[in-house]
Design a protein around this motif. Structure first.
Motif, PDB file in Angstrom:
ATOM      1  N   VAL A 127      -5.790  -0.602   4.224  1.00 32.61           N
ATOM      2  CA  VAL A 127      -6.929  -1.593   4.837  1.00 32.61           C
ATOM      3  C   VAL A 127      -7.196  -1.957   4.478  1.00 32.61           C
ATOM      4  N   ALA A 128      -8.433  -2.002   3.106  1.00 34.96           N
ATOM      5  CA  ALA A 128      -8.692  -3.615   2.754  1.00 34.96           C
ATOM      6  C   ALA A 128      -8.318  -4.537   2.037  1.00 34.96           C
ATOM      7  N   GLY A 129      -7.141  -3.787   1.422  1.00 40.98           N
ATOM      8  CA  GLY A 129      -6.278  -4.687   0.061  1.00 40.98           C
ATOM      9  C   GLY A 129      -5.863  -5.407   1.069  1.00 40.98           C
ATOM     10  N   SER A 130      -5.314  -5.430   2.307  1.00 41.84           N
ATOM     11  CA  SER A 130      -4.323  -5.732   3.160  1.00 41.84           C
ATOM     12  C   SER A 130      -5.536  -6.236   3.931  1.00 41.84           C
ATOM     13  N   ALA A 131      -7.082  -6.250   4.306  1.00 43.75           N
ATOM     14  CA  ALA A 131      -7.566  -7.725   5.119  1.00 43.75           C
ATOM     15  C   ALA A 131      -8.095  -8.599   3.927  1.00 43.75           C
ATOM     16  N   LEU A 132      -8.195  -8.244   2.940  1.00 42.87           N
ATOM     17  CA  LEU A 132      -8.492  -9.231   1.628  1.00 42.87           C
ATOM     18  C   LEU A 132      -7.589  -9.851   2.206  1.00 42.87           C
ATOM     19  N   LEU A 133      -6.056  -9.764   1.837  1.00 45.79           N
ATOM     20  CA  LEU A 133      -5.290 -10.353   1.325  1.00 45.79           C
ATOM     21  C   LEU A 133      -5.156 -11.555   2.378  1.00 45.79           C
ATOM     22  N   VAL A 134      -5.135 -10.843   3.284  1.00 44.27           N
ATOM     23  CA  VAL A 134      -4.997 -11.897   4.892  1.00 44.27           C
ATOM     24  C   VAL A 134      -5.872 -12.615   5.511  1.00 44.27           C
ATOM     25  N   LEU A 135      -6.611 -12.325   4.599  1.00 44.02           N
ATOM     26  CA  LEU A 135      -7.961 -13.703   4.293  1.00 44.02           C
ATOM     27  C   LEU A 135      -7.566 -14.862   3.519  1.00 44.02           C
ATOM     28  N   MET A 136      -7.811 -14.309   2.613  1.00 46.32           N
ATOM     29  CA  MET A 136      -6.773 -15.143   1.215  1.00 46.32           C
ATOM     30  C   MET A 136      -5.396 -16.548   1.544  1.00 46.32           C
ATOM     31  N   HIS A 152       0.565 -13.580  -0.551  1.00 47.39           N
ATOM     32  CA  HIS A 152      -0.533 -12.634   0.274  1.00 47.39           C
ATOM     33  C   HIS A 152       0.072 -12.164   0.779  1.00 47.39           C
ATOM     34  N   LEU A 153       0.978 -12.603   1.253  1.00 48.95           N
ATOM     35  CA  LEU A 153       1.754 -11.903   2.507  1.00 48.95           C
ATOM     36  C   LEU A 153       2.083 -10.410   2.287  1.00 48.95           C
ATOM     37  N   ILE A 154       2.908 -10.853   1.377  1.00 45.48           N
ATOM     38  CA  ILE A 154       3.648  -9.889   0.944  1.00 45.48           C
ATOM     39  C   ILE A 154       2.961  -8.157  -0.020  1.00 45.48           C
ATOM     40  N   TYR A 155       2.586  -8.901  -1.485  1.00 43.18           N
ATOM     41  CA  TYR A 155       1.195  -8.071  -1.469  1.00 43.18           C
ATOM     42  C   TYR A 155       0.524  -7.028   0.026  1.00 43.18           C
ATOM     43  N   GLY A 157       2.221  -6.530   1.920  1.00 45.16           N
ATOM     44  CA  GLY A 157       2.978  -5.902   3.008  1.00 45.16           C
ATOM     45  C   GLY A 157       3.338  -4.129   2.111  1.00 45.16           C
ATOM     46  N   VAL A 158       3.087  -4.978   0.384  1.00 48.77           N
ATOM     47  CA  VAL A 158       3.592  -4.022   0.015  1.00 48.77           C
ATOM     48  C   VAL A 158       1.877  -2.377  -0.271  1.00 48.77           C
ATOM     49  N   LEU A 159       1.398  -3.119  -0.265  1.00 49.28           N
ATOM     50  CA  LEU A 159      -0.165  -2.073  -0.535  1.00 49.28           C
ATOM     51  C   LEU A 159       0.029  -0.722   1.079  1.00 49.28           C
ATOM     52  N   VAL A 160       1.345  -1.435   1.786  1.00 53.28           N
ATOM     53  CA  VAL A 160       1.092  -0.377   3.333  1.00 53.28           C
ATOM     54  C   VAL A 160       2.299   0.313   2.481  1.00 53.28           C
ATOM     55  N   LEU A 161       3.268  -0.259   2.233  1.00 53.74           N
ATOM     56  CA  LEU A 161       4.511   0.236   1.588  1.00 53.74           C
ATOM     57  C   LEU A 161       4.056   1.894   0.637  1.00 53.74           C
ATOM     58  N   ILE A 162       3.105   1.604   0.089  1.00 54.83           N
ATOM     59  CA  ILE A 162       2.453   2.281  -1.320  1.00 54.83           C
ATOM     60  C   ILE A 162       1.759   3.649  -0.745  1.00 54.83           C
ATOM     61  N   ALA A 163       1.239   2.839   0.587  1.00 54.82           N
ATOM     62  CA  ALA A 163      -0.110   3.704   1.518  1.00 54.82           C
ATOM     63  C   ALA A 163       0.542   5.059   2.050  1.00 54.82           C
ATOM     64  N   LEU A 164       2.079   4.870   2.865  1.00 56.00           N
ATOM     65  CA  LEU A 164       3.088   5.147   3.661  1.00 56.00           C
ATOM     66  C   LEU A 164       3.747   6.638   2.396  1.00 56.00           C
ATOM     67  N   THR A 165       3.891   5.848   1.574  1.00 53.57           N
ATOM     68  CA  THR A 165       4.892   6.839   0.317  1.00 53.57           C
ATOM     69  C   THR A 165       4.135   8.261  -0.345  1.00 53.57           C
ATOM     70  N   ALA A 166       2.549   7.831  -0.305  1.00 54.66           N
ATOM     71  CA  ALA A 166       1.700   8.407  -1.272  1.00 54.66           C
ATOM     72  C   ALA A 166       2.388   7.750  -2.287  1.00 54.66           C
ATOM     73  N   ALA A 167       2.133   6.699  -2.734  1.00 56.44           N
ATOM     74  CA  ALA A 167       2.794   6.373  -4.417  1.00 56.44           C
ATOM     75  C   ALA A 167       1.647   6.588  -5.528  1.00 56.44           C
ATOM     76  N   GLY A 168       0.798   7.986  -4.781  1.00 58.39           N
ATOM     77  CA  GLY A 168      -0.123   7.783  -6.680  1.00 58.39           C
ATOM     78  C   GLY A 168      -0.335   8.963  -6.593  1.00 58.39           C
ATOM     79  N   ASP A 169       1.216  10.072  -6.078  1.00 59.67           N
ATOM     80  CA  ASP A 169       1.064  10.982  -6.604  1.00 59.67           C
ATOM     81  C   ASP A 169       1.906  10.576  -8.291  1.00 59.67           C
ATOM     82  N   THR A 170       2.495   9.538  -7.955  1.00 55.92           N
ATOM     83  CA  THR A 170       3.698   9.712  -9.238  1.00 55.92           C
ATOM     84  C   THR A 170       2.900   8.976 -10.317  1.00 55.92           C
ATOM     85  N   LEU A 171       2.084   9.019 -11.975  1.00 56.43           N
ATOM     86  CA  LEU A 171       1.764   8.901 -12.276  1.00 56.43           C
ATOM     87  C   LEU A 171       0.254   8.419 -12.378  1.00 56.43           C
ATOM     88  N   GLY A 172      -0.388   8.838 -11.002  1.00 60.29           N
ATOM     89  CA  GLY A 172      -1.374   8.421 -10.995  1.00 60.29           C
ATOM     90  C   GLY A 172      -2.199  10.077 -10.468  1.00 60.29           C
TER      91      GLY A 172
END
Length: 190
Positions: A127-136, A152-155, A157-172
């Motif tokens: 949420v924070a990263g997407s807000a910052l990127l959209v402002l930029m 910035h918009l691609i990034y 979208g990737v942030l949202v995808l990362i959060a929705l898929t629990a990408a922090g469980d792997t290598l994190g």
């Protein structure tokens, strides 16, 4: 360090651990997707952390040494004061170099980057990263090479995808983070 070899089934599946100790088969494709998302998370985390480090210490990539924040430079003054264009130009010129804008920007960069690298708090980071990127993105409208789309918009979208898929469980540390009592009580902290 040696890689752990997982036995595969005849269908190319690798056992994966689930909550509660049960094991289910993970396909090779599922494993590849998991590690690809983890790689994207780490790469995007480094983008945010590098921006913080370069602006903090003036490492000479985007920020010259004389513009380092620790030496009195402003992380927002250069870009917001000179490079901004488009319908929001006046707004961004008005906050360029403001102490509160510098602090919010730098705290945002380091917090988002750290959360992504560690794989924790990905919902908040998205949420924070997407807000910052959209402002930029909105600071330079229209983008130079496209009517509306840029990295910035691609990034974002990737942030949202990362959060929705629990990408922090792997290598994190996503699984450890999710097991904390406060995160169990407040799942938006995942």
């Amino acid at each position: 360090m040696t890689a752990v070899q997982h036995p595969t089934t005849s269908k190319g599946q690798v056992p994966a651990e689930r909550a509660g100790g049960t094991t289910v088969a993970e396909t090779t494709r599922g494993r590849a997707v998991r590690f690809t998302l983890a790689g994207l998370r780490l790469a995007l985390g480094w983008v945010f952390l590098w921006a913080f480090l370069d602006k903090m210490f003036g490492l000479g990539m985007a920020t010259p040494a004389k513009g380092a924040w620790i030496d009195g430079g402003s992380p927002t003054k250069g870009f917001l004061g000179k490079a901004v264009a488009g319908p929001f130009e006046g707004v961004y010129h008005g906050i360029a170099g403001a102490a509160w804008a510098d602090w919010l920007f730098m705290i945002g960069l380091v917090a988002i980057g750290t959360a992504l690298i560690l794989g924790v708090g990905l919902r908040v980071a998205a949420v924070a990263g997407s807000a910052l990127l959209v402002l930029m993105w909105s600071a330079v409208l229209p983008p130079e090479n496209n009517p509306f789309m840029d990295d910035h918009l691609i990034y974002a979208g990737v942030l949202v995808l990362i959060a929705l898929t629990a990408a922090g469980d792997t290598l994190g540390l996503g699984k450890v983070w999710a097991s904390l009592p406060i995160v169990k009580r407040l799942p938006w902290l995942k």
